[in-house]
Design a protein around this motif. Structure first.
Motif, PDB file in Angstrom:
ATOM      1  N   GLN A  15       0.824  -1.206   0.000  1.00  0.00           N
ATOM      2  CA  GLN A  15       0.000   0.000   0.000  1.00  0.00           C
ATOM      3  C   GLN A  15       0.859   1.257   0.000  1.00  0.00           C
ATOM      4  O   GLN A  15       0.497   2.265  -0.613  1.00  0.00           O
ATOM      5  CB  GLN A  15      -0.926   0.001   1.219  1.00  0.00           C
ATOM      6  N   GLY A  16       2.001   1.204   0.694  1.00  0.00           N
ATOM      7  CA  GLY A  16       2.879   2.370   0.728  1.00  0.00           C
ATOM      8  C   GLY A  16       2.223   3.586   1.356  1.00  0.00           C
ATOM      9  O   GLY A  16       2.289   4.688   0.826  1.00  0.00           O
ATOM     10  N   SER A  17       1.629   3.418   2.534  1.00  0.00           N
ATOM     11  CA  SER A  17       0.863   4.495   3.158  1.00  0.00           C
ATOM     12  C   SER A  17       1.717   5.707   3.503  1.00  0.00           C
ATOM     13  O   SER A  17       1.210   6.843   3.555  1.00  0.00           O
ATOM     14  CB  SER A  17       0.162   3.974   4.422  1.00  0.00           C
ATOM     15  N   THR A  23      -0.028   7.228  -3.192  1.00  0.00           N
ATOM     16  CA  THR A  23      -0.567   5.873  -3.311  1.00  0.00           C
ATOM     17  C   THR A  23      -2.068   5.826  -3.000  1.00  0.00           C
ATOM     18  O   THR A  23      -2.591   4.784  -2.633  1.00  0.00           O
ATOM     19  CB  THR A  23       0.188   4.902  -2.369  1.00  0.00           C
ATOM     20  N   LYS A  24      -2.733   6.944  -3.169  1.00  0.00           N
ATOM     21  CA  LYS A  24      -4.176   6.972  -2.908  1.00  0.00           C
ATOM     22  C   LYS A  24      -4.933   6.092  -3.892  1.00  0.00           C
ATOM     23  O   LYS A  24      -5.932   5.448  -3.531  1.00  0.00           O
ATOM     24  CB  LYS A  24      -4.679   8.409  -2.999  1.00  0.00           C
ATOM     25  N   LYS A  25      -4.465   6.043  -5.145  1.00  0.00           N
ATOM     26  CA  LYS A  25      -5.179   5.303  -6.171  1.00  0.00           C
ATOM     27  C   LYS A  25      -4.386   4.139  -6.750  1.00  0.00           C
ATOM     28  O   LYS A  25      -4.922   3.375  -7.556  1.00  0.00           O
ATOM     29  CB  LYS A  25      -5.576   6.256  -7.312  1.00  0.00           C
ATOM     30  N   VAL A  26      -3.113   4.025  -6.374  1.00  0.00           N
ATOM     31  CA  VAL A  26      -2.272   2.970  -6.949  1.00  0.00           C
ATOM     32  C   VAL A  26      -1.440   2.302  -5.869  1.00  0.00           C
ATOM     33  O   VAL A  26      -1.152   2.898  -4.828  1.00  0.00           O
ATOM     34  CB  VAL A  26      -1.319   3.517  -8.054  1.00  0.00           C
ATOM     35  N   ALA A  27      -1.040   1.074  -6.129  1.00  0.00           N
ATOM     36  CA  ALA A  27      -0.096   0.396  -5.251  1.00  0.00           C
ATOM     37  C   ALA A  27       1.270   1.064  -5.368  1.00  0.00           C
ATOM     38  O   ALA A  27       1.618   1.642  -6.408  1.00  0.00           O
ATOM     39  CB  ALA A  27       0.006  -1.080  -5.638  1.00  0.00           C
ATOM     40  N   LYS A  28       2.047   0.984  -4.313  1.00  0.00           N
ATOM     41  CA  LYS A  28       3.353   1.637  -4.290  1.00  0.00           C
ATOM     42  C   LYS A  28       4.228   1.273  -5.496  1.00  0.00           C
ATOM     43  O   LYS A  28       4.862   2.150  -6.084  1.00  0.00           O
ATOM     44  CB  LYS A  28       4.064   1.300  -2.980  1.00  0.00           C
ATOM     45  N   PRO A  29       4.314   0.014  -5.919  1.00  0.00           N
ATOM     46  CA  PRO A  29       5.165  -0.309  -7.077  1.00  0.00           C
ATOM     47  C   PRO A  29       4.738   0.366  -8.374  1.00  0.00           C
ATOM     48  O   PRO A  29       5.531   0.469  -9.307  1.00  0.00           O
ATOM     49  CB  PRO A  29       5.044  -1.832  -7.189  1.00  0.00           C
ATOM     50  N   ALA A  30       3.481   0.820  -8.447  1.00  0.00           N
ATOM     51  CA  ALA A  30       2.980   1.454  -9.666  1.00  0.00           C
ATOM     52  C   ALA A  30       3.108   2.970  -9.641  1.00  0.00           C
ATOM     53  O   ALA A  30       2.703   3.642 -10.593  1.00  0.00           O
ATOM     54  CB  ALA A  30       1.520   1.070  -9.907  1.00  0.00           C
ATOM     55  N   VAL A  31       3.672   3.529  -8.582  1.00  0.00           N
ATOM     56  CA  VAL A  31       3.848   4.986  -8.495  1.00  0.00           C
ATOM     57  C   VAL A  31       4.842   5.433  -9.572  1.00  0.00           C
ATOM     58  O   VAL A  31       5.900   4.828  -9.738  1.00  0.00           O
ATOM     59  CB  VAL A  31       4.354   5.380  -7.097  1.00  0.00           C
ATOM     60  N   TYR A  61      -2.960  -4.601  -3.178  1.00  0.00           N
ATOM     61  CA  TYR A  61      -3.602  -3.302  -2.949  1.00  0.00           C
ATOM     62  C   TYR A  61      -3.801  -2.541  -4.265  1.00  0.00           C
ATOM     63  O   TYR A  61      -2.860  -2.346  -5.027  1.00  0.00           O
ATOM     64  CB  TYR A  61      -2.731  -2.481  -1.989  1.00  0.00           C
ATOM     65  N   LYS A  62      -5.020  -2.127  -4.560  1.00  0.00           N
ATOM     66  CA  LYS A  62      -5.369  -1.312  -5.736  1.00  0.00           C
ATOM     67  C   LYS A  62      -4.554  -1.714  -6.972  1.00  0.00           C
ATOM     68  O   LYS A  62      -3.714  -0.948  -7.458  1.00  0.00           O
ATOM     69  CB  LYS A  62      -5.169   0.171  -5.417  1.00  0.00           C
ATOM     70  N   PRO A  63      -4.798  -2.896  -7.515  1.00  0.00           N
ATOM     71  CA  PRO A  63      -3.952  -3.423  -8.590  1.00  0.00           C
ATOM     72  C   PRO A  63      -4.301  -2.971 -10.001  1.00  0.00           C
ATOM     73  O   PRO A  63      -3.588  -3.312 -10.940  1.00  0.00           O
ATOM     74  CB  PRO A  63      -4.167  -4.933  -8.463  1.00  0.00           C
ATOM     75  N   LEU A  64      -5.384  -2.211 -10.197  1.00  0.00           N
ATOM     76  CA  LEU A  64      -5.869  -1.929 -11.547  1.00  0.00           C
ATOM     77  C   LEU A  64      -4.802  -1.266 -12.422  1.00  0.00           C
ATOM     78  O   LEU A  64      -4.470  -1.778 -13.501  1.00  0.00           O
ATOM     79  CB  LEU A  64      -7.120  -1.044 -11.488  1.00  0.00           C
TER      80      LEU A  64
END
Length: 377
Positions: A15-17, A23-31, A61-64
């Motif tokens: 999640q990378g809070s 990271t509100k809409k994406v998982a941390k690796p997708a930032v 977490y939020k994988p889309l």
């Protein structure tokens, strides 16, 4: 990498809070990172360049957006009929659906996949670090030591050592003690969260860990200390290159700024170890006669009429005449209007900064700007 049936398991569900609204809409690796990449591109490209032909991405977490970015893996040459890239997500079983409870549990829940592949070695990776590493060299070291587990390590500043899993080793680099985030570390040799396991040793350890009701099902907290206590052969593989855990807003900003340093050890322009990503197929950047650009990365689709200094611009950013951007990271599709001034700012995707608006100042703080407002870190 030689045909030794090594499979990579890339943990990409974080999640990378601490990255707040990034990271509100994406998982941390997708930032987004570095003007044109996403954070996960670095671990993926390391696998491609190390010739690892079988890789599984574990999402949660939020994988889309992450799944859209990965596609069928063609950007990293993983669109194969045999092997290639697979996306593994939490699923519903006989006891109902649940999220992975820890890093080790994420691998345990996918033992069926590993048993189907039946590799000799399993490489466990994190999808949220910035670095370049040849995993083939790590494998050769792992095999030369006849290790059950090899852990990639790096020396970190002493003042940061308590944030990491710290390994204490003998003069042969064999691990004799593993301290997870110790209050008073004995050394500064930190685990990078990169593990090479002999498959049978990993399988046995995960099965034992799952039976322990007191376990958090985490590699650093539980599995590695258990294996060490059992006398398994565990070695540290020392890494001397650039490595950054972009776990906070400041470290994210700092890692982007590192790319502008001519002496940066990451060498992002190295043709011999490219970082691959999914291309957006955008038009070229435009730098107008009124623009002043210095020591900055300006990516595709950008339209610059103002001043850009020591900054990273992602694609399709518009900076109007008279605007100034300094020491900042501007994510895609942002507009900075006439006369606006940004300093030490991270501007999230799609934001518009109004005319003559000023955000940020000199000092040690970073200003994260999103639809939720301005957060000073």
């Amino acid at each position: 990498m030689k045909q030794r049936k090594t499979v990579a398991m890339l943990l990409a569900g974080g999640q990378g809070s601490r990255l707040r609204t990034l990271t509100k809409k994406v998982a941390k690796p997708a930032v987004p990172f570095g003007g044109k990449y996403r954070i996960i591109d670095f671990a993926l490209s390391n696998c491609t360049n190390s010739n690892i032909r079988e890789i599984a991405i574990l999402t949660q977490y939020k994988p889309l957006l992450l799944n859209e970015h990965l596609g069928i893996g063609s950007a990293w040459d993983y669109d194969k009929n045999n092997g290639g890239l697979r996306i593994l997500s939490p699923f519903t079983g006989e006891e109902g659906g649940r999220w992975f409870t820890g890093t080790a549990n994420a691998i345990f829940e996918n033992l069926d996949y590993l048993e189907e592949v039946n590799p000799e070695h399993v490489l466990i990776l994190s999808g949220d670090h910035i670095y370049k590493m040849n995993y083939d060299n790590m494998l050769m070291y792992h095999e030369s030591k006849e290790a059950d587990c090899t852990i990639a390590v790096i020396e970190v500043p002493w003042e940061e050592a308590s944030r990491f899993g710290i390994l204490n080793t003998d003069d042969q680099n064999q691990v004799v003690e593993f301290d997870e985030k110790p209050e008073n570390p004995k050394n500064n040799l930190a685990s990078m969260g990169i593990y090479m396991f002999r498959w049978e040793a990993l399988r046995q350890a995960l099965l034992e860990d799952d039976k322990n009701p007191e376990s958090d099902n985490d590699f650093g907290k539980n599995v590695l200390p258990m294996m060490l206590e059992q006398g398994k052969r565990m070695f540290a593989y020392r890494f001397n290159g650039y490595w950054k855990d972009v776990g906070t807003v400041f470290s994210y900003w700092e890692a982007n700024m590192d790319l502008l340093d001519a002496d940066n050890l990451l060498h992002i322009y190295d043709d011999h170890w490219k970082i691959y990503t999914k291309s957006k197929n955008l038009p070229p950047q435009y730098i107008s006669p009124t623009a002043r650009v210095r020591n900055s990365m300006v990516n595709e689709g950008c339209y610059v009429e103002g001043e850009v200094v020591d900054s990273v611009l992602f694609d399709s950013v518009q900076i109007e005449e008279g605007a100034m951007v300094c020491e900042s990271v501007i994510l895609p599709n942002c507009v900075i209007k006439k006369g606006a001034k940004l300093r030490r700012v991270i501007l999230t995707e799609g934001m518009v900064v109004g005319e003559s608006e000023e955000i940020g100042e000199e000092g040690d703080s970073i200003y994260l700007v999103s639809e939720d407002g301005i957060l000073k870190e």
